[in-house]
Design an enzyme around this catalytic site. Sequence first.
Site, PDB file in Angstrom:
ATOM      1  N   ASN A 151       0.802  -1.219   0.000  1.00  0.00           N
ATOM      2  CA  ASN A 151       0.000   0.000   0.000  1.00  0.00           C
ATOM      3  C   ASN A 151       0.839   1.274   0.000  1.00  0.00           C
ATOM      4  O   ASN A 151       0.363   2.324  -0.399  1.00  0.00           O
ATOM      5  CB  ASN A 151      -0.944   0.020   1.209  1.00  0.00           C
ATOM      6  N   GLN A 179      -5.161  -3.636  -1.870  1.00  0.00           N
ATOM      7  CA  GLN A 179      -4.779  -2.591  -2.832  1.00  0.00           C
ATOM      8  C   GLN A 179      -4.885  -3.041  -4.296  1.00  0.00           C
ATOM      9  O   GLN A 179      -4.722  -2.219  -5.200  1.00  0.00           O
ATOM     10  CB  GLN A 179      -3.352  -2.105  -2.556  1.00  0.00           C
ATOM     11  N   SER A 199     -11.230  -5.041   0.410  1.00  0.00           N
ATOM     12  CA  SER A 199     -11.998  -4.030   1.137  1.00  0.00           C
ATOM     13  C   SER A 199     -12.805  -3.183   0.157  1.00  0.00           C
ATOM     14  O   SER A 199     -12.315  -2.868  -0.932  1.00  0.00           O
ATOM     15  CB  SER A 199     -10.995  -3.157   1.895  1.00  0.00           C
ATOM     16  N   THR A 237     -25.639  -9.423  11.745  1.00  0.00           N
ATOM     17  CA  THR A 237     -26.578  -9.074  10.672  1.00  0.00           C
ATOM     18  C   THR A 237     -25.811  -8.421   9.520  1.00  0.00           C
ATOM     19  O   THR A 237     -24.952  -7.563   9.751  1.00  0.00           O
ATOM     20  CB  THR A 237     -27.650  -8.100  11.217  1.00  0.00           C
ATOM     21  N   CYS A 325      -2.687   5.418   7.650  1.00  0.00           N
ATOM     22  CA  CYS A 325      -2.861   4.966   9.028  1.00  0.00           C
ATOM     23  C   CYS A 325      -1.692   5.404   9.897  1.00  0.00           C
ATOM     24  O   CYS A 325      -1.844   5.636  11.078  1.00  0.00           O
ATOM     25  CB  CYS A 325      -2.966   3.444   9.080  1.00  0.00           C
TER      26      CYS A 325
HETATM   27  N1  PLP Z   1      -4.416  -4.051   3.988  1.00  0.00           N
HETATM   28  C1  PLP Z   1      -3.916  -3.108   3.172  1.00  0.00           C
HETATM   29  C2  PLP Z   1      -2.818  -3.471   2.226  1.00  0.00           C
HETATM   30  C3  PLP Z   1      -4.420  -1.805   3.204  1.00  0.00           C
HETATM   31  O1  PLP Z   1      -3.907  -0.876   2.398  1.00  0.00           O
HETATM   32  C4  PLP Z   1      -5.457  -1.497   4.131  1.00  0.00           C
HETATM   33  C5  PLP Z   1      -5.969  -0.111   4.239  1.00  0.00           C
HETATM   34  O2  PLP Z   1      -5.296   0.850   3.948  1.00  0.00           O
HETATM   35  C6  PLP Z   1      -5.969  -2.533   4.936  1.00  0.00           C
HETATM   36  C7  PLP Z   1      -5.420  -3.788   4.841  1.00  0.00           C
HETATM   37  C8  PLP Z   1      -7.088  -2.287   5.894  1.00  0.00           C
HETATM   38  O3  PLP Z   1      -8.314  -2.225   5.204  1.00  0.00           O
HETATM   39  P1  PLP Z   1      -9.602  -1.536   5.876  1.00  0.00           P
HETATM   40  O4  PLP Z   1      -9.363  -0.062   5.867  1.00  0.00           O
HETATM   41  O5  PLP Z   1     -10.757  -1.925   4.993  1.00  0.00           O
HETATM   42  O6  PLP Z   1      -9.742  -2.101   7.250  1.00  0.00           O
END
Ligand code: PLP
Length: 388
Positions: A151, A179, A199, A237, A325
């Site tokens: 990412n 990603q 996601s 749910t 993050c």
């Molecule tokens: N894994 C990767 C490679 C990501 O880039 C991200 C989010 O930036 C996630 C997991 C986490 O996904 P989510 O935001 O849907 O929890």
Amino acid sequence: MKSIYLDHAATTPVDPEVVKAMLPYFTEHFGNPSSLHSFGQEAKKAVEGARDSIASLIGAKAEEIVFTSGGTESDNFALKGVAAARKDKGNHVITSVIEHHAVLETCHYLEKQGCAVTYLPVDRDGAVDPGAVKKAVTDKTILISIMHANNEVGTIQPIAEIGKIAREKGIYFHTDAVQTFGHIPIDVNKLNVDLLSASGHKLYGPKGVGIVYIRKGTKITPFIHGGEQEKGRRASTHNVPGIVGMGKAAKLAGESLTEEAKTISALRDKFIKGVLETIDEIQLNGHPTRRLPNNVNVCINYIEGEAMILNLDMEGIACSSGSACSSASLEASHVLAALGVPPELAHSSLRFTLGRSTSEEDVDTVLTALPRIVGKLRSMSPLYKKKP
Ligand code: PLP
């Protein structure tokens, strides 16, 4: 002032077609898919339609898709679920040092529960060596988890090769495809994966919804207990509007993925060429060619990434330093550190991730703004001396 959003790896705007598909499931078709009456059955039909669209985007069967609350939960489920289900076979997990925190922190948790985890290094381009994976396998290895693409720096891993090794050794293989899902072609059979996380909000779908693909026959222990939803694999749910949205986003991605990847990677290449030509003391991070179509990650020496972000933001340009993050933390990115980037240089990193709405004009605007802002910030730096 026109806003230019170049942070699509953090999240994407929801496609208007996706919003349109979701809306009726908040109001008219609000039923609980577990209910037997027609309100419930209407919602159930929509959930199953979304499951079909998502499965067909990755060459899976519909029953192999389990809905979750997002990529983080999918990663947690895959790792904790397999570790619990395969306890009798072994306790060793193999992963890489550049995984997302959703995988790394889950591995740290598993270590506290008695698992042994091998964190494989990567090369300077951010690639995992399949040979190193093979060497790390022991008779106690139960799971290999390597992300499809990173990412932060965008490097795409040799997943099919690693999957082949896992298959030959009878070890489950999980990939975090958050990603790549909906951005580059994925075929779970060609990639030899048993589990895959994705996601909704990274492919123009809503936040708070994700999936984990679980190959038929894979032993996994559920970790959210409650009702019998998702065939007992994940209680709670269903988030019907979210699931419908992710299904629609997957369908739209399937229709445009190849064309879109071509257009966006051409803009990415123009972007990379442009910044490398106009700014001195700059380096591209990640693999030069085997990288996500939308990812540009650079270190600009003698510049603070945060200062750049704020200056760009004042001109309506949004990007990030490292991953969204961790951008609130002052620690240098664990991914750049793993690529051998020294901490002071890592603090000068910027990630631009292009998207569906990015135009050539946007790229030109940023290519004009960047050298100007870099020049301004460097003129205040006592360390920077322009090369003659
Ligand atoms: N894994 C990767 C490679 C990501 O880039 C991200 C989010 O930036 C996630 C997991 C986490 O996904 P989510 O935001 O849907 O929890």
